[in-house]
Scaffold this motif. Structure first.
Motif, PDB file in Angstrom:
ATOM      1  N   VAL A  24       0.840  -1.194   0.000  1.00  0.00           N
ATOM      2  CA  VAL A  24       0.000   0.000   0.000  1.00  0.00           C
ATOM      3  C   VAL A  24       0.876   1.245   0.000  1.00  0.00           C
ATOM      4  O   VAL A  24       2.094   1.163   0.195  1.00  0.00           O
ATOM      5  CB  VAL A  24      -0.953   0.022   1.224  1.00  0.00           C
ATOM      6  N   GLU A  25       0.255   2.409  -0.208  1.00  0.00           N
ATOM      7  CA  GLU A  25       0.978   3.676  -0.104  1.00  0.00           C
ATOM      8  C   GLU A  25       1.603   3.770   1.287  1.00  0.00           C
ATOM      9  O   GLU A  25       1.095   3.190   2.249  1.00  0.00           O
ATOM     10  CB  GLU A  25       0.024   4.854  -0.311  1.00  0.00           C
ATOM     11  N   LYS A  26       2.672   4.510   1.422  1.00  0.00           N
ATOM     12  CA  LYS A  26       3.437   4.534   2.662  1.00  0.00           C
ATOM     13  C   LYS A  26       2.577   4.926   3.868  1.00  0.00           C
ATOM     14  O   LYS A  26       1.845   5.913   3.838  1.00  0.00           O
ATOM     15  CB  LYS A  26       4.610   5.487   2.547  1.00  0.00           C
ATOM     16  N   LEU A  27       2.673   4.107   4.921  1.00  0.00           N
ATOM     17  CA  LEU A  27       2.020   4.367   6.200  1.00  0.00           C
ATOM     18  C   LEU A  27       3.090   4.568   7.261  1.00  0.00           C
ATOM     19  O   LEU A  27       4.189   4.012   7.158  1.00  0.00           O
ATOM     20  CB  LEU A  27       1.131   3.182   6.594  1.00  0.00           C
ATOM     21  N   ALA A  28       2.774   5.336   8.287  1.00  0.00           N
ATOM     22  CA  ALA A  28       3.729   5.580   9.363  1.00  0.00           C
ATOM     23  C   ALA A  28       3.910   4.307  10.182  1.00  0.00           C
ATOM     24  O   ALA A  28       2.945   3.598  10.465  1.00  0.00           O
ATOM     25  CB  ALA A  28       3.234   6.717  10.256  1.00  0.00           C
ATOM     26  N   GLY A  29       5.154   4.042  10.570  1.00  0.00           N
ATOM     27  CA  GLY A  29       5.427   2.886  11.407  1.00  0.00           C
ATOM     28  C   GLY A  29       6.672   2.152  10.954  1.00  0.00           C
ATOM     29  O   GLY A  29       7.153   2.329   9.834  1.00  0.00           O
ATOM     30  N   GLU A  30       7.194   1.329  11.845  1.00  0.00           N
ATOM     31  CA  GLU A  30       8.388   0.545  11.566  1.00  0.00           C
ATOM     32  C   GLU A  30       8.008  -0.907  11.318  1.00  0.00           C
ATOM     33  O   GLU A  30       6.903  -1.342  11.647  1.00  0.00           O
ATOM     34  CB  GLU A  30       9.357   0.635  12.759  1.00  0.00           C
ATOM     35  N   ALA A  31       8.936  -1.675  10.789  1.00  0.00           N
ATOM     36  CA  ALA A  31       8.699  -3.096  10.539  1.00  0.00           C
ATOM     37  C   ALA A  31       8.431  -3.804  11.864  1.00  0.00           C
ATOM     38  O   ALA A  31       9.096  -3.569  12.865  1.00  0.00           O
ATOM     39  CB  ALA A  31       9.904  -3.720   9.846  1.00  0.00           C
ATOM     40  N   GLY A  32       7.401  -4.660  11.880  1.00  0.00           N
ATOM     41  CA  GLY A  32       7.036  -5.395  13.080  1.00  0.00           C
ATOM     42  C   GLY A  32       5.906  -4.769  13.870  1.00  0.00           C
ATOM     43  O   GLY A  32       5.319  -5.431  14.719  1.00  0.00           O
ATOM     44  N   GLU A  33       5.580  -3.505  13.611  1.00  0.00           N
ATOM     45  CA  GLU A  33       4.488  -2.845  14.330  1.00  0.00           C
ATOM     46  C   GLU A  33       3.143  -3.332  13.808  1.00  0.00           C
ATOM     47  O   GLU A  33       3.005  -3.684  12.644  1.00  0.00           O
ATOM     48  CB  GLU A  33       4.564  -1.327  14.154  1.00  0.00           C
ATOM     49  N   LYS A  34       2.155  -3.329  14.693  1.00  0.00           N
ATOM     50  CA  LYS A  34       0.803  -3.722  14.320  1.00  0.00           C
ATOM     51  C   LYS A  34      -0.043  -2.459  14.155  1.00  0.00           C
ATOM     52  O   LYS A  34       0.040  -1.550  14.970  1.00  0.00           O
ATOM     53  CB  LYS A  34       0.207  -4.645  15.373  1.00  0.00           C
ATOM     54  N   ILE A  35      -0.843  -2.421  13.080  1.00  0.00           N
ATOM     55  CA  ILE A  35      -1.710  -1.278  12.820  1.00  0.00           C
ATOM     56  C   ILE A  35      -3.111  -1.787  12.529  1.00  0.00           C
ATOM     57  O   ILE A  35      -3.320  -2.974  12.300  1.00  0.00           O
ATOM     58  CB  ILE A  35      -1.193  -0.432  11.629  1.00  0.00           C
ATOM     59  N   THR A  36      -4.077  -0.868  12.552  1.00  0.00           N
ATOM     60  CA  THR A  36      -5.450  -1.227  12.197  1.00  0.00           C
ATOM     61  C   THR A  36      -5.897  -0.363  11.025  1.00  0.00           C
ATOM     62  O   THR A  36      -5.603   0.826  10.979  1.00  0.00           O
ATOM     63  CB  THR A  36      -6.419  -1.015  13.380  1.00  0.00           C
ATOM     64  N   LEU A  37      -6.583  -0.991  10.104  1.00  0.00           N
ATOM     65  CA  LEU A  37      -7.156  -0.291   8.954  1.00  0.00           C
ATOM     66  C   LEU A  37      -8.650  -0.159   9.236  1.00  0.00           C
ATOM     67  O   LEU A  37      -9.400  -1.120   9.154  1.00  0.00           O
ATOM     68  CB  LEU A  37      -6.915  -1.078   7.674  1.00  0.00           C
TER      69      LEU A  37
END
Length: 137
Positions: free
Chosen positions: A22-35
């Motif tokens: 996807v287009e760049k999202l804030a965060g580092e590798a290994g972090e969990k995010i919610t869409l």
């Protein structure tokens, strides 16, 4: 279960275990995010209500997409310009679809189970057998 989510101005059909770029999202590798911008959710052939449906994902990596060549030319004017562009993107692994619905259902079921367990602990075994028999049918 699948869902259609919108992120970065594009729409993606995702299910648990999918990997998407996807287009760049804030965060580092290994972090969990919610869409949270879920447009559609379904299970097999039926479409479900999207209220409260959340897609959880893990960031695999921050990367760049393939190079796009931008070439401008005006004939007979000796005008040529060549540029390249690599878009920033985020690689995601979809962990679960429908997060809040399942949590709410578990929270509602837990007090009922505790109340039933406090009243008659000996009745748990027959209830399990009845449930297994119902599932077998």
């Amino acid at each position: 279960m699948f869902a259609v989510v919108r992120t970065g101005g594009k729409q993606y059909r995702v299910a648990a275990g999918d990997k998407i770029a996807v287009e760049k999202l804030a965060g580092e590798a290994g972090e969990k995010i919610t869409l949270g911008d879920v447009l559609l959710a379904g299970d097999g052939g039926e479409i479900k209500d999207v209220a409260g449906v959340v897609v959880s994902a893990e960031i695999i990596a921050q990367a760049k997409s393939e190079k796009v060549i931008v070439f401008k030319k005006r004939r007979r004017h000796n005008y040529r310009r060549r540029n390249g562009h690599r878009q920033q993107m985020t690689l995601l692994r979809i962990l679960a679809v429908g997060g809040e619905e399942k949590k709410a259902a578990k929270k509602e079921a837990a007090p009922q189970a505790e109340a039933a367990g406090a009243e008659a602990p000996a009745k748990k075994a027959p209830a399990k057998k009845a449930a297994k028999a119902a599932d077998a049918e």
